[in-house]
Scaffold this active site. Sequence first.
Site, PDB file in Angstrom:
ATOM      1  N   PHE A 129     -32.119  25.253  20.906  1.00  0.00           N
ATOM      2  CA  PHE A 129     -33.002  24.403  21.133  1.00  0.00           C
ATOM      3  C   PHE A 129     -34.572  25.183  20.646  1.00  0.00           C
ATOM      4  O   PHE A 129     -34.825  26.317  21.375  1.00  0.00           O
ATOM      5  CB  PHE A 129     -33.292  23.622  22.153  1.00  0.00           C
ATOM      6  CG  PHE A 129     -34.356  22.259  22.117  1.00  0.00           C
ATOM      7  CD1 PHE A 129     -33.790  21.342  21.331  1.00  0.00           C
ATOM      8  CD2 PHE A 129     -35.624  22.291  22.556  1.00  0.00           C
ATOM      9  CE1 PHE A 129     -34.597  19.980  21.228  1.00  0.00           C
ATOM     10  CE2 PHE A 129     -36.271  21.349  22.625  1.00  0.00           C
ATOM     11  CZ  PHE A 129     -35.755  20.195  22.000  1.00  0.00           C
ATOM     12  N   ASP A 201     -29.504  27.211  29.871  1.00  0.00           N
ATOM     13  CA  ASP A 201     -30.280  25.916  29.649  1.00  0.00           C
ATOM     14  C   ASP A 201     -29.167  24.953  29.892  1.00  0.00           C
ATOM     15  O   ASP A 201     -28.290  24.685  28.991  1.00  0.00           O
ATOM     16  CB  ASP A 201     -31.066  25.924  28.297  1.00  0.00           C
ATOM     17  CG  ASP A 201     -31.976  24.453  28.166  1.00  0.00           C
ATOM     18  OD1 ASP A 201     -31.572  23.454  28.943  1.00  0.00           O
ATOM     19  OD2 ASP A 201     -32.810  24.626  27.473  1.00  0.00           O
ATOM     20  N   TYR A 226     -34.262  13.754  32.048  1.00  0.00           N
ATOM     21  CA  TYR A 226     -34.498  12.568  31.301  1.00  0.00           C
ATOM     22  C   TYR A 226     -33.504  12.310  30.327  1.00  0.00           C
ATOM     23  O   TYR A 226     -33.452  11.122  29.746  1.00  0.00           O
ATOM     24  CB  TYR A 226     -35.811  12.506  30.513  1.00  0.00           C
ATOM     25  CG  TYR A 226     -36.027  13.619  29.817  1.00  0.00           C
ATOM     26  CD1 TYR A 226     -35.491  13.912  28.506  1.00  0.00           C
ATOM     27  CD2 TYR A 226     -37.003  14.535  30.222  1.00  0.00           C
ATOM     28  CE1 TYR A 226     -35.673  14.784  27.651  1.00  0.00           C
ATOM     29  CE2 TYR A 226     -37.062  15.989  29.273  1.00  0.00           C
ATOM     30  CZ  TYR A 226     -36.615  15.876  27.856  1.00  0.00           C
ATOM     31  OH  TYR A 226     -37.060  16.829  27.056  1.00  0.00           O
ATOM     32  N   LYS A 227     -32.498  13.209  30.299  1.00  0.00           N
ATOM     33  CA  LYS A 227     -31.320  12.950  29.330  1.00  0.00           C
ATOM     34  C   LYS A 227     -30.147  12.197  29.957  1.00  0.00           C
ATOM     35  O   LYS A 227     -30.315  10.983  30.635  1.00  0.00           O
ATOM     36  CB  LYS A 227     -30.693  14.012  28.597  1.00  0.00           C
ATOM     37  CG  LYS A 227     -31.978  14.890  27.749  1.00  0.00           C
ATOM     38  CD  LYS A 227     -31.287  15.978  26.990  1.00  0.00           C
ATOM     39  CE  LYS A 227     -32.462  17.161  26.442  1.00  0.00           C
ATOM     40  NZ  LYS A 227     -32.986  16.079  25.310  1.00  0.00           N
ATOM     41  N   ARG A 375     -26.652  12.266  15.490  1.00  0.00           N
ATOM     42  CA  ARG A 375     -26.051  12.403  16.953  1.00  0.00           C
ATOM     43  C   ARG A 375     -25.787  11.245  17.340  1.00  0.00           C
ATOM     44  O   ARG A 375     -26.556  10.355  17.307  1.00  0.00           O
ATOM     45  CB  ARG A 375     -27.094  13.242  17.504  1.00  0.00           C
ATOM     46  CG  ARG A 375     -27.543  14.693  16.830  1.00  0.00           C
ATOM     47  CD  ARG A 375     -28.212  15.521  17.972  1.00  0.00           C
ATOM     48  NE  ARG A 375     -29.144  14.596  18.797  1.00  0.00           N
ATOM     49  CZ  ARG A 375     -30.010  15.138  19.724  1.00  0.00           C
ATOM     50  NH1 ARG A 375     -29.479  16.451  20.354  1.00  0.00           N
ATOM     51  NH2 ARG A 375     -30.814  14.362  20.268  1.00  0.00           N
TER      52      ARG A 375
END
Length: 414
Positions: A129, A201, A226-227, A375
């Site tokens: 990322f 991560d 938040y995912k 995605r």
Amino acid sequence: MNRQDCLDCDAADPLAGLRQQFALPADVIYLDGNSLGARPAAALARAQDVVAREWGMDLIRSWNTAGWFDLPKRLGDRLGKLIGAAPGEVVVNDTTSLNLFKALAAALHMQEHGAGTGRRVIVTERSNFPTDIYMAEGLASWLARGYEVRLVDSVDQIPDAIDADCAVLMLTHVNYRTGYQHDMAALTAHAHAQGALVIWDLAHSAGAVPVDLHAAGADLAVGCTYKYLNGGPGAPAFIWVPQRHQAAFTQPLSGWWGHANPFAMAPHFVPTEGIGRALCGTQPIVSLTLVECGLEIFEQTDMHAIRAKSLALTDLFIELVEARCASHPLGLVTPRAHALRGSQVSFTHPHGYAVMQALIARGVIGDYREPAIMRFGFTPLYTSFAEVWDAVEILRQILDDKAYDLAARRTAVT
């Protein structure tokens, strides 16, 4: 497999009842929980209570009476159960980027003042990322002592890139584009054998796949809430520091919340003991309290049940797309092997952005990432098997009819 089969799977699903604990629009199939999780139904009342009573009525007293001050550690202990952490090893605070900066700085400091003196290389993937790479590059340039970030182009290149110059291996456990899942234990063991420390991560792992940081021998870890953890947009992140590293853990963001006695108001910094060393400044309490709503739902099940449904959902989606959209130029980039797959499925299409915008317009919400990747995230707490069937049917219709706009204007967030 037909739609009735999917309905039968939903009827037999032990997690199906948890869907009712989320506020989901009736006309939406939400397959973007890998980017922003759905809102727990309890979050609205919790936010109202924090704002109206704790803040509005009790005012500053709530730092003590409502437990605001201890919230990062209390949430950390609840979240830690999902990633194999012991009590007192996780705090929920700041952002993933900031926590990664802390972890990198601490790991490099431990190497410089330990057995890794002279190691100056941070190894990571070019496909990591971007913010992870940016933070590593920024830290390396500020240190200005010959530190460098070494990018590898494939998973197979990682072991050889970890040489005598490598101080830290920094990887995202599940790749954000492809959904590829690294073998955390094997790569950590290999890095340790070469004298490197390992930072993971967990942004696409926590709440999505079983993680046991202690069993894997990891050194440090960060992630977001938040995912898959459904903490809300921009919700605070987390950092894990195992007890074996806490005494040596030091980081340059030495804010007052990490002080041994913050309200002594001393002019010089003295780090606190334990996981509190990873704290920095005053935390966003309203956002922190909403994280707890998501964690409470996870405590009603376990990660093994979540993983079993995740694999069933993603297997079904791959099977249906490949069977019903076979005449279209779709390319699967997510591994088929269960051990190598997170909780998302990514397909390429030459007009991926336009197709995704058409899906969103029809109520199937996924997202798009360059290059040409659509995605689809599967959150077992609220995604149903019937939704998988319906999403693929809508995708088939759009592709068959070419019902997408090649001139679709790019939005700021894709």
